[in-house]
Motif scaffolding. Sequence first.
Motif, PDB file in Angstrom:
ATOM      1  N   SER A   1       0.794  -1.332   0.069  1.00 45.79           N
ATOM      2  CA  SER A   1      -0.111   0.005  -0.073  1.00 45.79           C
ATOM      3  C   SER A   1       0.988   1.204  -0.027  1.00 45.79           C
ATOM      4  N   LEU A   2       2.088   1.348   0.714  1.00 42.24           N
ATOM      5  CA  LEU A   2       2.914   2.351   0.762  1.00 42.24           C
ATOM      6  C   LEU A   2       3.141   2.681  -0.700  1.00 42.24           C
ATOM      7  N   PHE A   3       3.667   1.570  -1.563  1.00 41.88           N
ATOM      8  CA  PHE A   3       4.261   1.904  -2.823  1.00 41.88           C
ATOM      9  C   PHE A   3       3.086   2.635  -3.779  1.00 41.88           C
ATOM     10  N   VAL A   4       1.869   1.927  -3.532  1.00 39.63           N
ATOM     11  CA  VAL A   4       0.627   2.418  -4.391  1.00 39.63           C
ATOM     12  C   VAL A   4       0.218   3.856  -4.035  1.00 39.63           C
TER      13      VAL A   4
ATOM     14  N   THR B   1      -0.046   4.930 -11.848  1.00 44.31           N
ATOM     15  CA  THR B   1       0.459   4.318 -10.535  1.00 44.31           C
ATOM     16  C   THR B   1       0.413   2.960 -10.705  1.00 44.31           C
ATOM     17  N   MET B   2      -0.717   2.244 -11.325  1.00 47.14           N
ATOM     18  CA  MET B   2      -0.596   0.860 -11.591  1.00 47.14           C
ATOM     19  C   MET B   2       0.089   0.356 -12.527  1.00 47.14           C
ATOM     20  N   GLN B   3       0.517   1.110 -13.361  1.00 49.21           N
ATOM     21  CA  GLN B   3       1.734   0.830 -14.502  1.00 49.21           C
ATOM     22  C   GLN B   3       3.157   0.535 -13.582  1.00 49.21           C
ATOM     23  N   THR B   4       3.379   1.322 -12.883  1.00 46.05           N
ATOM     24  CA  THR B   4       4.402   1.219 -12.165  1.00 46.05           C
ATOM     25  C   THR B   4       4.559   0.512 -10.931  1.00 46.05           C
TER      26      THR B   4
ATOM     27  N   GLY C   1       2.030  -0.777  -9.440  1.00 49.33           N
ATOM     28  CA  GLY C   1       1.134  -2.046  -9.402  1.00 49.33           C
ATOM     29  C   GLY C   1       1.956  -3.227  -9.844  1.00 49.33           C
ATOM     30  N   ARG C   2       2.740  -2.985 -10.925  1.00 52.24           N
ATOM     31  CA  ARG C   2       3.845  -4.215 -11.380  1.00 52.24           C
ATOM     32  C   ARG C   2       4.669  -4.742 -10.374  1.00 52.24           C
ATOM     33  N   THR C   3       5.246  -3.467  -9.485  1.00 50.13           N
ATOM     34  CA  THR C   3       6.187  -3.919  -8.664  1.00 50.13           C
ATOM     35  C   THR C   3       5.447  -4.926  -7.630  1.00 50.13           C
TER      36      THR C   3
ATOM     37  N   ALA D   1       4.730 -10.000  -4.613  1.00 45.45           N
ATOM     38  CA  ALA D   1       3.982 -10.698  -4.025  1.00 45.45           C
ATOM     39  C   ALA D   1       3.857 -12.473  -4.552  1.00 45.45           C
ATOM     40  N   LEU D   2       4.116 -12.370  -5.885  1.00 42.76           N
ATOM     41  CA  LEU D   2       4.141 -13.828  -6.485  1.00 42.76           C
ATOM     42  C   LEU D   2       5.526 -14.514  -5.980  1.00 42.76           C
ATOM     43  N   THR D   3       6.481 -13.608  -5.960  1.00 39.07           N
ATOM     44  CA  THR D   3       7.741 -14.237  -5.576  1.00 39.07           C
ATOM     45  C   THR D   3       7.796 -14.760  -4.093  1.00 39.07           C
ATOM     46  N   VAL D   4       7.026 -14.034  -3.151  1.00 31.64           N
ATOM     47  CA  VAL D   4       6.852 -14.390  -1.717  1.00 31.64           C
ATOM     48  C   VAL D   4       5.922 -15.749  -1.733  1.00 31.64           C
TER      49      VAL D   4
END
Length: 359
Positions: free
Chosen positions: A247-250, A272-275, A277-279, A284-287
Amino acid sequence: MFSALGRSIYRRRWVVLIAGLVFVVVSGLFGTSVFSRLKSGGFYDPGADSTKLMTAIPEKLGRDEGVLLVLFTSNDGAKVDDAQYKLAVQTTLGRLNGQEDVGKITDFYNTGAPQFVSNDRRSTYAVVGFTGNEEAHKKTLDRVRPLLSSDRLQVRLGGQPAVTEEINKQVTQDLETAESVTFPILAVLLVVIFGSLIAAALPLAIGGTAILGAFLILRIASDYTEVSVFAINVITMLGLGLAIDYSLFVVNRFREELVRQDGDVSMALARTMQTAGRTVVFSALTVAVSLFSLQVFPQMFLKSMGMGGAAAALVAMLATLTILPAALALLGTRVNSLSVWSVFRRGSRARGSSGNENQ
């Protein structure tokens, strides 16, 4: 892709937000019932020879699978040889006779074995066998616990059924304590970081959503497999931490893009979602994949921790990519509302003006 997702959420922001609120309510009502289905133990490999031997002992030797230990201690210095002491023990244990799923009861008075008596002869214990599986043990303990009381003696319980119940109860209490302490501290830190009450509230809301959503996934999974009590601790820690981190990122990126896009909320959200959101997705998938790899281990508690952690990471990701953008789309420039720094600045100007007038 992520830019299109941001524009799509902006157009359907009310639908997405309402759907998110429904998900939170369902998770809170149904997901929290997972606490009653949690299992303790699961530290051993079911395929190991030692585990097979432990399983075979009750079957081959006729011993009850669950053993409840009932410890009696005199309150007035009486010893086990006293008639009143013996009567109190036998009266208490006699209430268990005929109870469903209660097996053989072994104590000092029906065996004469000195191992049942303490060195000072003021304490003795009894072994009460429980039949059935672990779930049956829990129900039996809940039913017989009120019967194990004495006016003359202090009665304490031990053994696997009692320990299992205490672990589950302690985990629940610890979670409540952790949440009651953690949330206020995080709220203060987020207000300091964002400088806005509205912006600070969003990560906490996503954190709560991630925890409840992961509880819902575990509740569904508990219908098909055993779930360890330790999975709850992992969900609370990772769910809250990852959700706030994402949430901090977004939120930070959205506030920056609002300035760059001259207040155009749609464009700011798409960027925001393009940058950010992708991060969030790749993180999350890695974790989630890393934690879910614990499924290769045979121990139930490791599998449950991996399942709980992966569920928390995935729900945190989904909430950050859907509910949070929908909330930002509705708030727009109001995301910076209720700024605490503006209050301080007004206070400083007021003190400065007052000082000038006095001069």
